[in-house]
Each structure stands twice: as structure tokens, then as C-alpha cells.
Scaffold this motif. Structure first.
Motif, PDB file in Angstrom:
ATOM      1  N   VAL A  55      62.349   6.412  75.334  1.00 52.44           N
ATOM      2  CA  VAL A  55      60.782   6.722  74.835  1.00 52.44           C
ATOM      3  C   VAL A  55      60.652   8.642  75.983  1.00 52.44           C
ATOM      4  O   VAL A  55      59.902   8.949  75.081  1.00 52.44           O
ATOM      5  CB  VAL A  55      59.550   5.984  75.107  1.00 52.44           C
ATOM      6  N   HIS A  56      60.864   8.943  76.938  1.00 50.47           N
ATOM      7  CA  HIS A  56      60.425  10.140  77.134  1.00 50.47           C
ATOM      8  C   HIS A  56      61.747  11.339  75.810  1.00 50.47           C
ATOM      9  O   HIS A  56      60.988  12.663  76.010  1.00 50.47           O
ATOM     10  CB  HIS A  56      60.998  10.096  78.911  1.00 50.47           C
ATOM     11  N   HIS A  57      63.022  10.369  76.208  1.00 52.92           N
ATOM     12  CA  HIS A  57      63.916  12.072  75.419  1.00 52.92           C
ATOM     13  C   HIS A  57      62.768  12.100  73.990  1.00 52.92           C
ATOM     14  O   HIS A  57      63.278  12.910  73.088  1.00 52.92           O
ATOM     15  CB  HIS A  57      65.085  10.814  75.183  1.00 52.92           C
ATOM     16  N   ARG A  58      62.324  11.143  73.206  1.00 49.16           N
ATOM     17  CA  ARG A  58      62.061  11.083  72.178  1.00 49.16           C
ATOM     18  C   ARG A  58      60.614  12.442  72.317  1.00 49.16           C
ATOM     19  O   ARG A  58      60.809  12.791  71.273  1.00 49.16           O
ATOM     20  CB  ARG A  58      61.578   9.431  71.348  1.00 49.16           C
ATOM     21  N   GLU A  59      60.298  11.975  73.445  1.00 50.46           N
ATOM     22  CA  GLU A  59      58.636  12.444  73.357  1.00 50.46           C
ATOM     23  C   GLU A  59      59.149  13.597  73.335  1.00 50.46           C
ATOM     24  O   GLU A  59      58.695  14.697  72.748  1.00 50.46           O
ATOM     25  CB  GLU A  59      57.773  11.894  74.580  1.00 50.46           C
ATOM     26  N   LEU A  60      60.035  14.580  74.794  1.00 40.98           N
ATOM     27  CA  LEU A  60      60.364  15.575  74.722  1.00 40.98           C
ATOM     28  C   LEU A  60      60.960  16.087  73.143  1.00 40.98           C
ATOM     29  O   LEU A  60      60.788  17.764  72.906  1.00 40.98           O
ATOM     30  CB  LEU A  60      61.461  15.647  75.421  1.00 40.98           C
ATOM     31  N   GLU A  61      61.300  15.792  72.064  1.00 44.27           N
ATOM     32  CA  GLU A  61      62.322  16.246  71.821  1.00 44.27           C
ATOM     33  C   GLU A  61      60.878  16.520  70.379  1.00 44.27           C
ATOM     34  O   GLU A  61      61.004  17.759  70.183  1.00 44.27           O
ATOM     35  CB  GLU A  61      62.945  15.072  70.471  1.00 44.27           C
ATOM     36  N   SER A  62      60.057  15.925  70.574  1.00 45.82           N
ATOM     37  CA  SER A  62      59.050  15.573  69.321  1.00 45.82           C
ATOM     38  C   SER A  62      58.272  17.236  69.952  1.00 45.82           C
ATOM     39  O   SER A  62      58.175  18.167  68.918  1.00 45.82           O
ATOM     40  CB  SER A  62      58.328  14.524  69.572  1.00 45.82           C
ATOM     41  N   LYS A  63      58.583  17.297  71.249  1.00 46.94           N
ATOM     42  CA  LYS A  63      57.047  18.404  71.852  1.00 46.94           C
ATOM     43  C   LYS A  63      57.940  19.590  71.343  1.00 46.94           C
ATOM     44  O   LYS A  63      57.478  20.339  71.095  1.00 46.94           O
ATOM     45  CB  LYS A  63      57.086  17.643  73.490  1.00 46.94           C
ATOM     46  N   GLY A  64      59.003  19.539  72.197  1.00 44.14           N
ATOM     47  CA  GLY A  64      60.085  20.847  71.605  1.00 44.14           C
ATOM     48  C   GLY A  64      60.011  21.283  70.165  1.00 44.14           C
ATOM     49  O   GLY A  64      60.102  22.790  69.461  1.00 44.14           O
ATOM     50  N   ALA A  65      60.498  20.039  69.101  1.00 52.99           N
ATOM     51  CA  ALA A  65      60.072  20.552  67.565  1.00 52.99           C
ATOM     52  C   ALA A  65      58.384  21.130  67.467  1.00 52.99           C
ATOM     53  O   ALA A  65      58.505  21.794  66.579  1.00 52.99           O
ATOM     54  CB  ALA A  65      60.519  18.940  66.837  1.00 52.99           C
ATOM     55  N   SER A  66      57.632  20.242  68.104  1.00 52.05           N
ATOM     56  CA  SER A  66      56.462  20.963  67.638  1.00 52.05           C
ATOM     57  C   SER A  66      56.114  22.468  68.171  1.00 52.05           C
ATOM     58  O   SER A  66      55.644  23.251  67.873  1.00 52.05           O
ATOM     59  CB  SER A  66      54.680  19.748  68.871  1.00 52.05           C
ATOM     60  N   LEU A  67      56.590  22.740  69.354  1.00 48.65           N
ATOM     61  CA  LEU A  67      57.002  23.977  70.036  1.00 48.65           C
ATOM     62  C   LEU A  67      57.148  24.978  69.569  1.00 48.65           C
ATOM     63  O   LEU A  67      57.406  26.354  69.394  1.00 48.65           O
ATOM     64  CB  LEU A  67      57.086  23.658  70.954  1.00 48.65           C
TER      65      LEU A  67
END
Length: 148
Positions: A55-67
């Protein structure tokens, strides 16, 4: 008349009634139950940690894509804003073309905004910005009713 026969106990009497408590045989003893509890808890914690990492990995990737896409979204928003300002100016030019002495962006030749610095963008208010859109679109964008 038929002869009456009394119901009597068997010869030698009835056997004794067993009234002692006979506990049920347990399947597991206390040590086995405690060990099973520890084993299941350790396995569940291991699965929790794996899930937490995923879950942490998915959230991190989603945040990176958003930024990464954020500057593009800001540029598109600014582009749409300037396009609407241009449409407003062209609509004003078209509406007021038969009025003598009318200059676009002024009130009969007098500037609407007094600027300290030339070439500074003064952002119009909501009503000015959406002056030439359909009422349905105005209501959708502002979520307000101007007739009430």
C-alpha cells in the motif's frame, strides 16, 4: 374379568444411577492453544507488514505521478483562463461595435482599472469573468443562483 398385573422392578433391582460429573474431553490443552495463538498472530503480522509495504508503494507512486503532472495541469488551467478572457474581450468588441466612442476594456474611453504598473493582469471578478457564458454553465461553475 382380566387379571390385573402390577409393573414391578426387575429381579435384583435397578442398577445404581450415575450422577457424577463427567467432563468432556478437550481437544487441545492450554499449551497447544497458547502456541496456536502465537503462531496465528505472527503469521497475521507478517501478512500485515507485506500489505503495508504494498500500500505504501502504491501511494508513493501515485503521489509521484500527481506531482509530476501538476505543472501541466496548472498550465492548462491558466491557458483556459486566458482563453476565456480573450473570448470575453471579443464578445465585448462584437456587442459594442455600433456604440460610438467605445473602446474595448474601458468604460467609454476611461480605463476600468488604474494600474500602478503597465501590462499587469488584473483578474476580473466571477461575474465579469463569466459575463458571456450561458446561465446554465454559470450556475454549474459557481454553484449559485443569481436570481435568488
Amino acid at each position: 374379568m382380566a387379571e390385573f398385573k402390577q409393573d414391578m422392578p426387575p429381579p435384583g433391582g435397578y442398577r445404581p444411577i450415575s450422577f457424577k460429573r463427567v467432563p468432556a474431553k478437550g481437544l487441545f490443552n492450554g499449551y497447544t492453544l497458547f502456541g496456536a495463538y502465537i503462531g496465528i498472530t505472527a503469521g497475521a503480522y507478517y501478512l500485515y507488514v507485506l500489505n503495508f509495504k504494498a500500500v505504501h508503494h502504491r501511494e508513493l507512486e501515485s503521489k509521484g505521478a500527481s506531482l509530476a503532472i501538476y505543472p501541466l495541469l496548472l498550465a492548462e488551467r491558466d491557458r483556459a483562463y486566458l482563453k476565456q478572457l480573450r473570448r470575453n474581450r471579443e464578445e465585448e468588441r462584437e456587442l459594442m461595435k455600433n456604440v460610438p466612442g467605445w473602446k474595448v476594456g474601458t468604460w467609454y474611453g476611461e480605463p476600468i482599472y488604474k494600474l500602478a504598473k503597465p501590462d499587469t493582469l488584473i483578474e476580473p471578478g466571477t461575474f465579469d469573468y463569466l459575463a458571456h457564458v450561458k446561465y446554465r454553465d454559470f450556475k454549474k461553475r459557481t454553484e449559485m443562483d443569481i436570481n435568488t
